[in-house]
Write a protein that holds these residues in place. Sequence first.
Motif, PDB file in Angstrom:
ATOM      1  N   GLN B  36      -7.549  -2.556   6.483  1.00  0.00           N
ATOM      2  CA  GLN B  36      -7.175  -1.414   7.323  1.00  0.00           C
ATOM      3  C   GLN B  36      -5.756  -0.986   6.928  1.00  0.00           C
ATOM      4  OE1 GLN B  36      -5.702  -2.040  11.361  1.00  0.00           O
ATOM      5  NE2 GLN B  36      -7.261  -0.624  12.123  1.00  0.00           N
ATOM      6  N   GLN B  37      -5.601   0.291   6.595  1.00  0.00           N
ATOM      7  CA  GLN B  37      -4.267   0.781   6.262  1.00  0.00           C
ATOM      8  C   GLN B  37      -3.902   1.913   7.217  1.00  0.00           C
ATOM      9  OE1 GLN B  37      -3.614   2.440   2.320  1.00  0.00           O
ATOM     10  NE2 GLN B  37      -1.415   2.095   2.459  1.00  0.00           N
ATOM     11  N   ILE B  38      -3.019   1.608   8.150  1.00  0.00           N
ATOM     12  CA  ILE B  38      -2.509   2.599   9.077  1.00  0.00           C
ATOM     13  C   ILE B  38      -1.432   3.396   8.371  1.00  0.00           C
ATOM     14  CG2 ILE B  38      -1.224   2.876  11.231  1.00  0.00           C
ATOM     15  CD1 ILE B  38      -2.773   0.423  12.270  1.00  0.00           C
ATOM     16  N   LEU B  39      -1.343   4.664   8.691  1.00  0.00           N
ATOM     17  CA  LEU B  39      -0.398   5.564   8.037  1.00  0.00           C
ATOM     18  C   LEU B  39       1.011   4.974   8.020  1.00  0.00           C
ATOM     19  CD1 LEU B  39      -0.130   8.394   6.743  1.00  0.00           C
ATOM     20  CD2 LEU B  39       0.505   9.246   9.007  1.00  0.00           C
ATOM     21  N   GLY B  40       1.598   4.904   6.839  1.00  0.00           N
ATOM     22  CA  GLY B  40       2.959   4.407   6.703  1.00  0.00           C
ATOM     23  C   GLY B  40       3.079   2.906   6.600  1.00  0.00           C
ATOM     24  N   GLN B  41       1.955   2.215   6.568  1.00  0.00           N
ATOM     25  CA  GLN B  41       1.981   0.752   6.474  1.00  0.00           C
ATOM     26  C   GLN B  41       1.179   0.279   5.264  1.00  0.00           C
ATOM     27  OE1 GLN B  41       0.812  -1.145  10.139  1.00  0.00           O
ATOM     28  NE2 GLN B  41       1.871   0.369  11.405  1.00  0.00           N
ATOM     29  N   GLY B  42       1.367  -0.979   4.916  1.00  0.00           N
ATOM     30  CA  GLY B  42       0.574  -1.568   3.854  1.00  0.00           C
ATOM     31  C   GLY B  42      -0.794  -1.981   4.368  1.00  0.00           C
ATOM     32  N   PRO B  43      -1.746  -2.141   3.473  1.00  0.00           N
ATOM     33  CA  PRO B  43      -3.087  -2.567   3.893  1.00  0.00           C
ATOM     34  C   PRO B  43      -3.057  -3.938   4.559  1.00  0.00           C
ATOM     35  CG  PRO B  43      -3.130  -1.682   1.658  1.00  0.00           C
ATOM     36  CD  PRO B  43      -1.691  -1.832   2.036  1.00  0.00           C
TER      37      PRO B  43
END
Lengths: 111, 116
Positions: B36-43
């Motif tokens: 899961q990759q939330i916007l602005g974060q790493g997977p």
Amino acid sequence: AQSVTQLDSHVSVSEGTPVLLRCNYSSSYSPSLFWYVQHPNKGLQLLLKYTSAATLVKGINGFEAEFKKSETSFHLTKPSAHMSDAAEYFCVVRYYDKIIFGKGTRLHILP
Amino acid sequence: EAGVAQSPRYKIIEKRQSVAFWCNPISGHATLYWYQQILGQGPKLLIQFQNNGVVDDSQLPKDRFSAERLKGVDSTLKIQPAKLEDSAVYLCASSSTPGQTNYGYTFGSGTRLTVV
């Protein structure tokens, strides 16, 4: 425990100047190390990988990285930044079948 | 070789609805990962399969997320019911077995989920 740390969340450089994105890892094993790039609204693209061969690894688009075991580092460099290099960069460590991502470094290129 | 296939490419749903994502790994790859990759974060790893068995699902919110890989090939990830904070890109990756020739892993293009 294995981990990977990208020391800078944002890096800004002027076009034509060198790029340095820093990555440190911790592991009691010999890891495989990767750098991925992700442009806005695009998928992850492999830039380069280290898998216990030569410590200086050359990748695509002029990027390279050097594995330094004594410093547990795998920093990504490029001699001259281009506007198209603006993106998010992820340092990734693989221990056997575990893949661990760093939190990413956003590279900004100033005109 | 063909890459990791994911579908759909994009999905917009309302909160409390259900959604499912599909992944077809590279042929012969025993290990399959969902991130899961939330916007602005790493997977962030959600679940890891080795053939059809779960190796690691420690970060999977099991009250609403489920995943299966029944025949050890393709996999589905389901969210039921979805929450606003589930908006993210869901990435699938596959890997051959360590020690095999050409050991490596490949990511799919991802499914971008928007929960409204």
